[in-house]
Each structure stands twice: as C-alpha cells, then as structure tokens.
Motif scaffolding. Structure first.
Motif, PDB file in Angstrom:
ATOM      1  N   UNK A 224       0.792  -1.232   0.000  1.00  0.00           N
ATOM      2  CA  UNK A 224       0.000   0.000   0.000  1.00  0.00           C
ATOM      3  C   UNK A 224       0.822   1.279   0.000  1.00  0.00           C
ATOM      4  N   UNK A 225       2.102   1.183   0.367  1.00  0.00           N
ATOM      5  CA  UNK A 225       2.914   2.405   0.445  1.00  0.00           C
ATOM      6  C   UNK A 225       3.907   2.523  -0.709  1.00  0.00           C
ATOM      7  N   UNK A 226       4.094   1.454  -1.478  1.00  0.00           N
ATOM      8  CA  UNK A 226       5.069   1.495  -2.555  1.00  0.00           C
ATOM      9  C   UNK A 226       4.533   0.918  -3.865  1.00  0.00           C
ATOM     10  N   UNK A 227       4.101  -0.330  -3.837  1.00  0.00           N
ATOM     11  CA  UNK A 227       3.711  -1.015  -5.071  1.00  0.00           C
ATOM     12  C   UNK A 227       2.546  -0.316  -5.762  1.00  0.00           C
ATOM     13  N   UNK A 228       1.452  -0.165  -5.047  1.00  0.00           N
ATOM     14  CA  UNK A 228       0.254   0.425  -5.650  1.00  0.00           C
ATOM     15  C   UNK A 228       0.442   1.910  -5.958  1.00  0.00           C
ATOM     16  N   UNK A 229       0.997   2.715  -5.032  1.00  0.00           N
ATOM     17  CA  UNK A 229       1.228   4.136  -5.360  1.00  0.00           C
ATOM     18  C   UNK A 229       2.168   4.321  -6.553  1.00  0.00           C
ATOM     19  N   UNK A 230       3.242   3.534  -6.627  1.00  0.00           N
ATOM     20  CA  UNK A 230       4.148   3.686  -7.770  1.00  0.00           C
ATOM     21  C   UNK A 230       3.443   3.350  -9.072  1.00  0.00           C
ATOM     22  N   UNK A 231       2.676   2.271  -9.070  1.00  0.00           N
ATOM     23  CA  UNK A 231       1.970   1.863 -10.289  1.00  0.00           C
ATOM     24  C   UNK A 231       1.014   2.954 -10.751  1.00  0.00           C
ATOM     25  N   UNK A 232       0.239   3.514  -9.827  1.00  0.00           N
ATOM     26  CA  UNK A 232      -0.707   4.570 -10.180  1.00  0.00           C
ATOM     27  C   UNK A 232       0.024   5.818 -10.674  1.00  0.00           C
TER      28      UNK A 232
END
Length: 202
Positions: free
Chosen positions: A150-158
């Motif tokens: 929630x703090x790296x994978x998803x934010x980076x992708x978005x």
C-alpha cells in the motif's frame, strides 16, 4: 521591410516554444518520459521483493501448518507446493524474476514508456500489490509483501500510469489489458520458480 515581416523571420526564443518548449506541453504532446517511470519499476520491485525475501520463507514455516487446518478446502497439493519451496529455490527464483523485471524496465526506457512488455509488467506489479492486500485480508494478518504494497507497489503503479497517460503513451485500460497484466505476473512467477527449481536440482 516592415516590422511585422521582420518579426515573422526572427527565431522564437529557445525553451519557450516547440514540441518540448515547456515541460507541461512536452508531457501533453508525448514528450520525454522520466527514467523514474520506467527504470523506477525495477527499483520499486527490488524494494518490495526485499520484504518478501526477508520474511517469506520464515513466514511459510511458521504459518502454513495453521493455515492448512484453517482452510481445509484448499487442495493439499497447494500447501505441499508452498512448503516445498526451499530458501535456496526462493532466492534463485527472486534472481530470475529480477532479470525479467529489469528487462521490462529497460524495454520501457528504450521505448519511452511505449513498450507493451513494460506496461504489462507495470500493470502486473500493481495487481500483485492488490493480491497481497487480498491475502492479508483472507488470513486476517500479516503476509510477506503486504507492508510495502500500500505504500510502494500500488502508489508507484498509479503514479507511473498517470505519467504515461499525461504523455499520451498509456495503452487503453480494457478487460483484455487487465487480463494481460495478471497473465504477465502469473507467467513471470511460474517461469522464475520453474527455472529456479531446475537450477537448484542441478
């Protein structure tokens, strides 16, 4: 010669016009994509996978026996496959996966983000993060990879998808593109573990 004619022949000031005169217009007209978008995929993956490497094998040893009793509907073959991955095989699989993600990031860098391979891997990375959240919800606790999702994978992708969209290089999001992202993540996982298993046995 009239003043208006002279003005028409004067070159426009550098940096104020042209296809990449201003950063905003450059982005909107398909300008250069920052390496942080493409090569950043590998960096984000490496940080995320560091969590899985650090906690994955130990978590499996400590939690799978209890999970097997808690979820008897899951085929026994699944649990055997999970428990059968040794620490050495897991480490080799991560190395193989690193090569796949690095190749996707490099493809994205060379193509300015247009690469279908890069975009499918980026989407697969984001969906992988969602899968971690779903796993944690099912087990009602920590699972390896959920802390950085929630703090790296998803934010980076978005963020990366947003940059590609502003540059006019993001491929349309369709059920097919989502399926390709899932397939890319699943195929990369299967290939990395298959290669690792073969190398470890040799």
């Amino acid at each position: 010669m009239s003043i208006s004619a002279m003005q028409s022949k004067l070159p426009e000031p550098s940096g104020l016009s042209g296809p990449c005169g201003a950063s905003e217009s450059c982005a909107s007209s398909g300008g250069r994509i920052s390496p942080a978008v493409t090569l950043g995929l590998f960096a984000a993956w490496a940080l995320h996978d560091a969590e899985e490497v650090a906690f994955g094998p130990r978590w499996v040893r400590e939690n799978v026996p209890a999970l097997r009793k808690r979820f008897p509907q899951v085929p026994m073959g699944v649990w055997r496959a999970v428990e059968g991955v040794t620490e050495r095989e897991f480490a080799v699989a991560v190395t193989v996966m690193a090569g796949i993600v690095a190749a996707a990031a490099a493809s994205g860098y060379r193509s300015g983000g247009r690469s279908a391979f890069f975009q499918a891997t980026l989407d697969g990375f984001g969906l992988h993060g969602l899968m971690h959240l779903a796993q944690a919800a099912v087990v009602r606790g920590y699972t390896p990879g959920v802390a950085t999702s929630p703090v790296l994978v998803i934010p980076f992708t978005l963020w990366a998808r947003g940059r590609l969209r502003r540059a006019g290089r993001l491929r349309p999001t369709t059920p097919g593109s989502t399926a390709r992202g899932i397939a890319a993540a699943a195929a990369a996982t299967v290939v990395s573990h298959a290669v690792a298993r073969r190398l470890v046995k040799e």
